[in-house]
Design a protein around this motif. Structure first.
Motif, PDB file in Angstrom:
ATOM      1  N   ALA A 165      69.566  32.135  93.060  1.00  0.00           N
ATOM      2  CA  ALA A 165      69.700  33.532  93.463  1.00  0.00           C
ATOM      3  C   ALA A 165      70.445  34.366  92.425  1.00  0.00           C
ATOM      4  O   ALA A 165      70.097  35.526  92.172  1.00  0.00           O
ATOM      5  CB  ALA A 165      70.416  33.611  94.811  1.00  0.00           C
ATOM      6  N   LYS A 166      71.464  33.783  91.795  1.00  0.00           N
ATOM      7  CA  LYS A 166      72.302  34.551  90.865  1.00  0.00           C
ATOM      8  C   LYS A 166      72.326  33.973  89.463  1.00  0.00           C
ATOM      9  O   LYS A 166      72.346  34.708  88.479  1.00  0.00           O
ATOM     10  CB  LYS A 166      73.723  34.633  91.426  1.00  0.00           C
ATOM     11  N   ASN A 167      72.351  32.665  89.333  1.00  0.00           N
ATOM     12  CA  ASN A 167      72.473  32.029  88.021  1.00  0.00           C
ATOM     13  C   ASN A 167      71.102  31.801  87.371  1.00  0.00           C
ATOM     14  O   ASN A 167      70.059  31.908  88.017  1.00  0.00           O
ATOM     15  CB  ASN A 167      73.201  30.691  88.163  1.00  0.00           C
ATOM     16  N   ASN A 168      71.128  31.472  86.090  1.00  0.00           N
ATOM     17  CA  ASN A 168      69.900  31.184  85.354  1.00  0.00           C
ATOM     18  C   ASN A 168      69.577  29.692  85.502  1.00  0.00           C
ATOM     19  O   ASN A 168      69.843  28.879  84.609  1.00  0.00           O
ATOM     20  CB  ASN A 168      70.064  31.549  83.876  1.00  0.00           C
ATOM     21  N   GLY A 169      69.041  29.355  86.647  1.00  0.00           N
ATOM     22  CA  GLY A 169      68.746  27.955  86.941  1.00  0.00           C
ATOM     23  C   GLY A 169      67.663  27.813  87.982  1.00  0.00           C
ATOM     24  O   GLY A 169      67.220  28.789  88.596  1.00  0.00           O
ATOM     25  N   VAL A 170      67.224  26.574  88.179  1.00  0.00           N
ATOM     26  CA  VAL A 170      66.118  26.275  89.082  1.00  0.00           C
ATOM     27  C   VAL A 170      66.496  25.094  89.962  1.00  0.00           C
ATOM     28  O   VAL A 170      66.952  24.049  89.468  1.00  0.00           O
ATOM     29  CB  VAL A 170      64.835  25.929  88.292  1.00  0.00           C
ATOM     30  N   TYR A 171      66.319  25.261  91.274  1.00  0.00           N
ATOM     31  CA  TYR A 171      66.442  24.155  92.222  1.00  0.00           C
ATOM     32  C   TYR A 171      65.052  23.552  92.440  1.00  0.00           C
ATOM     33  O   TYR A 171      64.044  24.262  92.406  1.00  0.00           O
ATOM     34  CB  TYR A 171      67.002  24.638  93.558  1.00  0.00           C
ATOM     35  N   PHE A 172      65.003  22.249  92.698  1.00  0.00           N
ATOM     36  CA  PHE A 172      63.709  21.621  92.964  1.00  0.00           C
ATOM     37  C   PHE A 172      63.917  20.278  93.660  1.00  0.00           C
ATOM     38  O   PHE A 172      65.028  19.747  93.727  1.00  0.00           O
ATOM     39  CB  PHE A 172      62.920  21.428  91.665  1.00  0.00           C
ATOM     40  N   ASP A 195      70.145  23.643  85.082  1.00  0.00           N
ATOM     41  CA  ASP A 195      70.847  24.756  84.446  1.00  0.00           C
ATOM     42  C   ASP A 195      70.120  25.071  83.140  1.00  0.00           C
ATOM     43  O   ASP A 195      70.177  24.297  82.178  1.00  0.00           O
ATOM     44  CB  ASP A 195      72.305  24.365  84.183  1.00  0.00           C
ATOM     45  N   LEU A 196      69.445  26.214  83.097  1.00  0.00           N
ATOM     46  CA  LEU A 196      68.635  26.548  81.928  1.00  0.00           C
ATOM     47  C   LEU A 196      69.485  26.943  80.720  1.00  0.00           C
ATOM     48  O   LEU A 196      69.045  26.765  79.578  1.00  0.00           O
ATOM     49  CB  LEU A 196      67.666  27.679  82.279  1.00  0.00           C
ATOM     50  N   ASP A 197      70.666  27.464  80.953  1.00  0.00           N
ATOM     51  CA  ASP A 197      71.546  27.825  79.830  1.00  0.00           C
ATOM     52  C   ASP A 197      72.113  26.580  79.144  1.00  0.00           C
ATOM     53  O   ASP A 197      72.124  26.471  77.919  1.00  0.00           O
ATOM     54  CB  ASP A 197      72.684  28.718  80.315  1.00  0.00           C
ATOM     55  N   LYS A 198      72.553  25.621  79.951  1.00  0.00           N
ATOM     56  CA  LYS A 198      73.137  24.392  79.406  1.00  0.00           C
ATOM     57  C   LYS A 198      72.086  23.321  79.146  1.00  0.00           C
ATOM     58  O   LYS A 198      72.396  22.300  78.517  1.00  0.00           O
ATOM     59  CB  LYS A 198      74.192  23.855  80.372  1.00  0.00           C
ATOM     60  N   LYS A 199      70.862  23.564  79.686  1.00  0.00           N
ATOM     61  CA  LYS A 199      69.783  22.568  79.581  1.00  0.00           C
ATOM     62  C   LYS A 199      70.235  21.214  80.121  1.00  0.00           C
ATOM     63  O   LYS A 199      70.031  20.155  79.502  1.00  0.00           O
ATOM     64  CB  LYS A 199      69.296  22.445  78.136  1.00  0.00           C
ATOM     65  N   SER A 200      70.841  21.274  81.298  1.00  0.00           N
ATOM     66  CA  SER A 200      71.319  20.061  81.956  1.00  0.00           C
ATOM     67  C   SER A 200      70.842  20.031  83.403  1.00  0.00           C
ATOM     68  O   SER A 200      70.606  21.080  84.009  1.00  0.00           O
ATOM     69  CB  SER A 200      72.847  19.995  81.921  1.00  0.00           C
ATOM     70  N   MET A 201      70.702  18.832  83.952  1.00  0.00           N
ATOM     71  CA  MET A 201      70.232  18.673  85.322  1.00  0.00           C
ATOM     72  C   MET A 201      71.235  17.858  86.118  1.00  0.00           C
ATOM     73  O   MET A 201      71.817  16.895  85.605  1.00  0.00           O
ATOM     74  CB  MET A 201      68.871  17.964  85.334  1.00  0.00           C
ATOM     75  N   SER A 202      71.442  18.239  87.372  1.00  0.00           N
ATOM     76  CA  SER A 202      72.368  17.506  88.236  1.00  0.00           C
ATOM     77  C   SER A 202      71.762  17.358  89.622  1.00  0.00           C
ATOM     78  O   SER A 202      71.030  18.232  90.094  1.00  0.00           O
ATOM     79  CB  SER A 202      73.720  18.234  88.329  1.00  0.00           C
TER      80      SER A 202
END
Length: 384
Positions: A165-172, A195-202
């Motif tokens: 909703a607010k950050n530059n990221g994608v949930y899936f 996280d598209l800015d950090k190019k990391s997934m959690s």
């Protein structure tokens, strides 16, 4: 307001103001089937009359163009246009078109015979999209011109992406593949964040006993998702007394089926008289009775009888163990609705839910109102 959704590989628009339902043509599928129909008509002499007898071919060998595998896998809204993804026999395509059903002009965003598209979410002209091959789906970000960057890889299936909703990221939703002597087995689906800015997934939410599907985030930062038992609801297992009694009959039936297959392939003649049409009718009848939706074996006929007995006029086809959940920032969870097939969030905190039979609106306080009947409505979107 209009509610867009797909049902049985058709696109529909429901207008709440006048309660009208309109089908929006999917030109790609229509043209594909028309092309196949035209080719078959040109070759019709081979499958009918003396020509068919000479060639040793029967009309039953012809494929009904309307039964060809053509699946709408994603639906979205970009400005004043509709976006849809379609899979035609392994060829993936993304198209854009007007909401006006009389406008048959469609534009191609991207097509490939190397990968197909799954569901996608649109924000500021960019698509968070699930795409991949036969055994894997990964998350990519694509612009409206079809240029994309793929962010995940590996032996995984990653589906139903949504923009944060607010950050530059994608949930899936994501699940890994395991391999055993029976082939490929998918593990339980969890919810992850890219996280598209950090190019990391959690990994955000996971439980080996559950699948977590169709994640969405509202403007307050609350997460919504569907939770169901890992692998979905299955018919009751175990060997029953009926299985024991029926064993000799089933054994003979299976042996006869094998011999019939053998004589048909190598002798050119079936052991049955009129067996092909009978089998076709039986298979079609079963396909209408039973469905498999995301691992859930659905017997609509049986559920109708149960719902009728319970007096539930807006009951759906999904099992009660498949629930829509809202998770707040502190980690607390509330069950919004049981038996949910798909859903879409509204800006005021309400949720529009599809249960496979109906569209329902549930407000922030849990009050429920009926919108319309809708058969197997998925890929829900809103146009204001």
């Amino acid at each position: 307001m209009k509610i867009l959704y797909t049902s049985e590989n058709k696109i529909f628009s429901y207008d709440e103001s006048d309660r009208s339902l309109t089908e929006i043509p999917c030109g790609k599928i229509a043209k594909y089937r028309e092309t196949v129909r035209s080719i078959q008509q040109r070759k019709e002499w081979k499958t009918s009359g003396a020509g068919a007898n000479f060639m040793g071919m029967a009309s039953a060998d012809m494929i009904d163009p309307d039964e060809l595998p053509a699946h709408i896998t994603g639906l979205g809204v970009h400005g004043d246009e509709l976006l849809y993804a379609v899979n035609l026999e392994g060829v993936g395509s993304l198209y854009h078109r007007s909401f006006d059903p009389s406008d048959d002009v469609e534009g191609l965003v991207r097509a490939s015979n190397e990968f197909v598209f799954g569901a996608f979410d649109v924000k500021d002209g960019k698509l968070a999209v699930s795409m991949g091959g036969e055994r894997s789906l990964h998350i990519a970000v694509m612009d409206i011109n079809g240029h994309y960057d793929e962010y995940t890889d590996g032996d995984t299936i990653e589906e139903s992406p949504c923009w944060a909703a607010k950050n530059n990221g994608v949930y899936f939703s994501t699940a890994g593949y395991a391999y055993d002597r029976n082939g490929v087995v998918s593990g339980p689906r969890s919810i992850a964040y890219l996280d598209l800015d950090k190019k990391s997934m959690s990994e955000i939410i996971a439980d080996e006993n559950y699948d977590y599907l169709h994640v969405r985030q509202d403007k307050n930062g609350d997460l919504y998702y569907i939770r169901q038992p890992y692998g979905g609801e299955k018919p009751e297992g175990g060997i029953t007394f009926k299985d024991v009694v029926m064993f000799p009959y089933r054994l003979i039936k299976g042996l006869f089926g094998f011999l019939n297959f053998f004589t048909t392939i190598f002798g050119g003649e079936s052991l049955k008289t009129g067996g092909a049409s009978a089998n076709g009718a039986k298979a079609k009848q079963r396909s209408q009775k039973d469905m498999i939706i995301e691992g859930n074996v659905i017997n609509a006929e049986k559920l109708d009888k149960i719902n009728e007995a319970n007096g539930d006029k807006t009951a759906g086809i999904m099992p009660a163990s498949r629930v829509l959940i809202r998770r707040t920032a502190d980690g607390s969870e509330d069950i919004i609705k049981k038996g949910v097939l798909d859903y879409v969030l509204e800006g005021d905190g309400s949720v529009i839910v599809s249960n496979g039979r109906h569209l329902l609106r549930i407000d922030r306080d849990g009050n429920e109102t009926h919108i319309a009947k809708a058969k197997i409505a998925v890929n829900l979107n809103i146009v204001k």
